[in-house]
Design an enzyme around this catalytic site. Structure first.
Site, PDB file in Angstrom:
ATOM      1  N   ARG A  71       0.842  -1.190   0.000  1.00 17.75           N
ATOM      2  CA  ARG A  71       0.000   0.000   0.000  1.00 17.75           C
ATOM      3  C   ARG A  71       0.878   1.242   0.000  1.00 17.75           C
ATOM      4  O   ARG A  71       1.946   1.264   0.597  1.00 17.75           O
ATOM      5  CB  ARG A  71      -0.900   0.011   1.241  1.00 17.75           C
ATOM      6  CG  ARG A  71      -2.034  -0.983   1.189  1.00 17.75           C
ATOM      7  CD  ARG A  71      -2.943  -0.870   2.403  1.00 17.75           C
ATOM      8  NE  ARG A  71      -2.297  -1.337   3.608  1.00 17.75           N
ATOM      9  CZ  ARG A  71      -1.712  -0.582   4.511  1.00 17.75           C
ATOM     10  NH1 ARG A  71      -1.717   0.734   4.367  1.00 17.75           N
ATOM     11  NH2 ARG A  71      -1.141  -1.087   5.571  1.00 17.75           N
ATOM     12  N   TYR A 200      -1.274  -3.581  -7.142  1.00 19.73           N
ATOM     13  CA  TYR A 200      -1.062  -4.326  -5.894  1.00 19.73           C
ATOM     14  C   TYR A 200      -2.355  -4.360  -5.058  1.00 19.73           C
ATOM     15  O   TYR A 200      -3.022  -3.316  -4.884  1.00 19.73           O
ATOM     16  CB  TYR A 200       0.083  -3.705  -5.060  1.00 19.73           C
ATOM     17  CG  TYR A 200       0.055  -4.247  -3.657  1.00 19.73           C
ATOM     18  CD1 TYR A 200       0.546  -5.525  -3.394  1.00 19.73           C
ATOM     19  CD2 TYR A 200      -0.556  -3.546  -2.622  1.00 19.73           C
ATOM     20  CE1 TYR A 200       0.439  -6.072  -2.128  1.00 19.73           C
ATOM     21  CE2 TYR A 200      -0.658  -4.089  -1.345  1.00 19.73           C
ATOM     22  CZ  TYR A 200      -0.163  -5.347  -1.113  1.00 19.73           C
ATOM     23  OH  TYR A 200      -0.284  -5.887   0.134  1.00 19.73           O
ATOM     24  N   LYS A 209      -9.503  -2.167   1.862  1.00 21.15           N
ATOM     25  CA  LYS A 209      -9.144  -1.006   2.685  1.00 21.15           C
ATOM     26  C   LYS A 209      -9.935   0.241   2.270  1.00 21.15           C
ATOM     27  O   LYS A 209     -10.367   1.025   3.120  1.00 21.15           O
ATOM     28  CB  LYS A 209      -7.646  -0.729   2.561  1.00 21.15           C
ATOM     29  CG  LYS A 209      -6.774  -1.917   2.948  1.00 21.15           C
ATOM     30  CD  LYS A 209      -7.005  -2.325   4.366  1.00 21.15           C
ATOM     31  CE  LYS A 209      -6.054  -3.428   4.772  1.00 21.15           C
ATOM     32  NZ  LYS A 209      -6.262  -3.837   6.159  1.00 21.15           N
ATOM     33  N   HIS A 229     -10.439  -2.015  11.840  1.00 23.96           N
ATOM     34  CA  HIS A 229      -9.358  -2.874  11.328  1.00 23.96           C
ATOM     35  C   HIS A 229      -9.138  -3.997  12.343  1.00 23.96           C
ATOM     36  O   HIS A 229      -8.142  -4.006  13.066  1.00 23.96           O
ATOM     37  CB  HIS A 229      -8.101  -2.003  11.166  1.00 23.96           C
ATOM     38  CG  HIS A 229      -6.996  -2.642  10.400  1.00 23.96           C
ATOM     39  ND1 HIS A 229      -5.688  -2.217  10.503  1.00 23.96           N
ATOM     40  CD2 HIS A 229      -6.985  -3.649   9.510  1.00 23.96           C
ATOM     41  CE1 HIS A 229      -4.927  -2.941   9.709  1.00 23.96           C
ATOM     42  NE2 HIS A 229      -5.680  -3.821   9.097  1.00 23.96           N
ATOM     43  N   SER A 251      -1.071  -3.423  10.635  1.00 24.44           N
ATOM     44  CA  SER A 251      -0.806  -4.377   9.554  1.00 24.44           C
ATOM     45  C   SER A 251       0.399  -5.258   9.873  1.00 24.44           C
ATOM     46  O   SER A 251       1.406  -4.774  10.382  1.00 24.44           O
ATOM     47  CB  SER A 251      -0.532  -3.625   8.261  1.00 24.44           C
ATOM     48  OG  SER A 251      -1.594  -2.739   8.013  1.00 24.44           O
ATOM     49  N   CYS A 253       0.914  -7.534  12.107  1.00 22.82           N
ATOM     50  CA  CYS A 253       1.250  -7.767  13.518  1.00 22.82           C
ATOM     51  C   CYS A 253       0.575  -9.030  14.039  1.00 22.82           C
ATOM     52  O   CYS A 253       0.442  -9.213  15.252  1.00 22.82           O
ATOM     53  CB  CYS A 253       0.838  -6.585  14.386  1.00 22.82           C
ATOM     54  SG  CYS A 253       1.918  -5.170  14.222  1.00 22.82           S
ATOM     55  N   ASP A 280      -9.276  -9.446   9.365  1.00 20.16           N
ATOM     56  CA  ASP A 280      -8.750  -8.108   9.052  1.00 20.16           C
ATOM     57  C   ASP A 280      -9.743  -6.972   9.325  1.00 20.16           C
ATOM     58  O   ASP A 280      -9.324  -5.899   9.731  1.00 20.16           O
ATOM     59  CB  ASP A 280      -8.321  -8.063   7.582  1.00 20.16           C
ATOM     60  CG  ASP A 280      -7.439  -6.871   7.256  1.00 20.16           C
ATOM     61  OD1 ASP A 280      -6.582  -6.519   8.086  1.00 20.16           O
ATOM     62  OD2 ASP A 280      -7.600  -6.281   6.168  1.00 20.16           O
ATOM     63  N   ARG A 377       1.797 -12.183  -0.699  1.00 21.75           N
ATOM     64  CA  ARG A 377       0.469 -12.470  -0.152  1.00 21.75           C
ATOM     65  C   ARG A 377      -0.155 -13.737  -0.719  1.00 21.75           C
ATOM     66  O   ARG A 377       0.186 -14.162  -1.825  1.00 21.75           O
ATOM     67  CB  ARG A 377      -0.473 -11.307  -0.500  1.00 21.75           C
ATOM     68  CG  ARG A 377      -0.053  -9.960   0.077  1.00 21.75           C
ATOM     69  CD  ARG A 377      -0.491  -9.810   1.498  1.00 21.75           C
ATOM     70  NE  ARG A 377      -0.057  -8.553   2.098  1.00 21.75           N
ATOM     71  CZ  ARG A 377      -0.726  -7.940   3.058  1.00 21.75           C
ATOM     72  NH1 ARG A 377      -1.855  -8.431   3.523  1.00 21.75           N
ATOM     73  NH2 ARG A 377      -0.260  -6.830   3.588  1.00 21.75           N
TER      74      ARG A 377
END
Ligand code: OXD
Ligand code: MN
Length: 596
Positions: A71, A200, A209, A229, A251, A253, A280, A377
């Site tokens: 991102r 991406y 998002k 989130h 993100s 974590c 998420d 990913r």
């Protein structure tokens, strides 16, 4: 052929066609036949690579350009008519100015290309919490990912109905994938998203998002619900009762890992189980019984591959064994399967690294390179997950007992603590900071404030967002979930993690649920309620987590916390008088308690 009679959709698609001038327009109905022909087309042009269909049936591989792997927060804009409505933590541009800047870039951009019109629902079709979006794009990769990540196709239009105007308009073109002209723009007042020059995931799967967090957080503020989130998990106790928890971590974590946790053996024997509702994003609304209910608006997992293995996350790995798209991982050329760092100890000798070069894997790694990009990913269907919750498709969502915040903090923050009440919990969320990861471009490992893990995703003024939390707390009253903070990432002086994490995080969840049910007392400290050492079940890890280590894990170092207060005071300054009084009051209270 268009799939809807809805004049608002038809008019908007016509406008997008007139602007981008594609050679043809294909409406995505969501049928397997149509998806299959798109897969074949993408394989024939090289956009996607078909992986070993015996080992990984239905799995495809895609590589993005090296300049387009995460991102781009510096190129992400919240375009509200007033600058102050976007707030100091967002890049802002006036809508008219941004449209005027981008329109020439989109002008004729799809000449020679096909425009795909993707109707999708965020949330189970028919759920009162779900919302519809339409994304137009010139990328088959986007269509195939949206097919996994959302409920995509004709049914979404049926849900929208023939007259509603309540759908999010997403325009995406990969254009020339030019990083200098890459823009990810949200127009919350227009229900609109324009994304250009990226291919991406987080920049182009507009349901995720851009819609489910940035636009939805704005909608939630106006409509009395919350877009967060957060993962959602269900914890089944030996008596069969399931308690639901949401957790917000920045993100990369470990949200996916916690959401799919396998409890330690002792817990499993006793009958504990964890179910995944989401990894998420959570959309939460007060239910008729007054409690807070959550749905996962997504239908799949867009997870970080490196670090995922049988031990760290068996369920995520299992989810990727079929019908999955891999992006920017490495390929094992001997058997046409995939590999990434920490998958196992055997990097393929005959490998293609993520940028496409053929290399000797072990040698390449020994030279200090990554075979897979750190933010590579997998896009995997939720239904593949062995521990997917039976409530995953429940249109009413699941009732939330506890909300957890957390981040990567080597020092200061203890393993777990509970807020005194909702407003104190809101303050704790506003104070989240974490060391940065590879999920966004920029330096890794730098401590930054990431309130509620929403810094990159809040579609309006962050201080107003905290105000919205406080308002929701008032509405929920004594039915509000309890709020906690966790930190799995405390280190010793040598920088080694002192908490085993992964499945052992169950021990912390166990304490959290016991607190929600008033089953255990706690230690009242300046920062909140901490576990009494004896109340954390450490059976089986006593060698690793000795009483000394537990002391460290539960330590509240007043000096470090006083620094934290100073730092927060500085951080809050940017919000000026929009900072809710409740938040500054919480900070003052914390300071007073520390000085006592
Ligand atoms: C994600 C992120 O992809 O937070 O989920 O970056
Ligand atoms: Mn995320």
């Amino acid at each position: 052929m268009s799939l809807t009679k809805n004049p608002n959709v038809l008019k908007w698609v016509d406008e997008m066609v007139a602007l981008t001038q594609p050679d043809q327009v294909v409406w995505i109905d969501g049928s397997e036949e149509q998806l299959d022909s798109l897969r074949k087309e993408a394989i024939s042009t090289g956009e996607m690579i078909e992986l070993n269909q015996k080992e990984l049936p239905g799995c495809l591989y895609h590589r993005t350009l090296p300049n387009d792997v995460a991102r781009v927060e510096d190129r992400t804009f919240i375009c509200t008519s007033k600058r102050e409505d976007a707030g100091p933590t967002n890049n802002w541009c006036a809508p008219e100015e941004m449209y005027a800047k981008l329109r020439p870039m989109y002008d004729g951009v799809m000449k020679g290309r096909t425009m795909y019109v993707i109707p999708y629902s965020m949330g189970p079709i028919g759920s009162p919490l779900a919302k519809v979006g339409v994304e137009v794009t010139d990328s088959i990769y986007v269509v195939l990912n949206m097919a996994i990540m959302t409920r995509m196709g004709k049914a979404a239009f049926e849900n929208l109905g023939d007259t509603s105007n309540d759908f999010v308009r997403g325009l995406h073109s990969k254009a020339d994938v030019d990083p200098e002209n890459r823009y990810i723009c949200q127009f919350p007042e227009d229900n609109t998203i324009w994304s250009i020059n990226s291919a991406y995931g987080g920049n182009v799967l507009l349901g995720k998002k851009c819609f489910a967090l940035r636009i939805a957080s704005y909608q939630g503020k106006n409509e009395d619900w919350m877009a967060e989130h957060m993962l959602i998990l269900g914890l089944k106790k030996p008596n069969g009762e399931v308690k639901y928890i949401t957790a917000a971590f920045p993100s990369a974590c470990g949200k996916t890992n916690l959401a799919m946790l396998i409890p330690p053996e002792g817990y499993r024997k006793d009958g504990y189980e964890v179910f995944t509702v989401g990894d998420d994003i959570a959309w939460m609304k007060q239910g008729e019984d007054g409690r807070l209910y959550a749905i996962n608006p997504e239908n799949g997992f867009f997870g970080v591959a490196p670090g995922t293995n049988e031990k760290s996350n068996y369920n995520a790995l299992a989810s990727t064994k079929k019908n999955t798209i891999f992006t920017n991982v490495a390929i094992n050329n001997d058997d046409n399967t995939v590999w990434w760092e920490k998958l196992d100890k055997n990097p393929p000798v005959n490998a293609t690294e993520w940028k496409g070069a053929k290399v000797n894997g072990p040698e390449y790694i020994a030279e200090g390179n990554n075979l897979a990009h750190p933010n590579s990913r997998f896009t995997a269907p939720a239904e593949n997950c062995p521990c997917i919750s039976p409530e995953f498709n429940n249109p009413n969502g699941v009732p939330i007992s506890a909300i957890i915040f957390g981040g990567r903090r080597a020092k200061t923050t203890p393993l777990v603590y509970q807020s005194f009440d909702w407003n104190h919990g809101t303050f704790i969320g506003s104070a989240v900071s974490s060391e940065t990861t590879a999920a966004a471009t920029g330096a890794v490992g730098v401590l930054r404030h990431d309130p509620m893990a929403m810094k990159p995703f809040c579609g309006y003024h962050m201080a107003d967002y905290w105000g919205h939390w406080i308002k929701m707390g008032k509405k929920l009253g004594d039915k509000a979930p309890k709020i906690f903070n966790v930190n799995w990432f405390k280190t010793d002086d040598e920088g080694n993690f002192i908490w085993p994490g992964y499945g052992d995080n169950m021990r912390v969840l166990d304490w959290i649920i016991k607190r929600c049910e008033d089953e255990v007392e706690a230690e009242e400290t300046a920062i909140g309620y901490l576990p009494k050492a004896a109340d954390l079940n450490l059976a089986g890890i006593e060698d690793e987590v000795t009483p000394e280590i537990l002391d460290k894990l539960l330590e509240v170092d007043k000096n470090l916390w006083k620094n934290e207060v100073e730092d927060l005071r500085e951080f809050y300054k940017q919000f000026g008088d929009r900072l809710p009084a409740e938040i500054s009051e919480q900070l003052n209270n914390l300071e007073n308690r520390l000085n006592k």
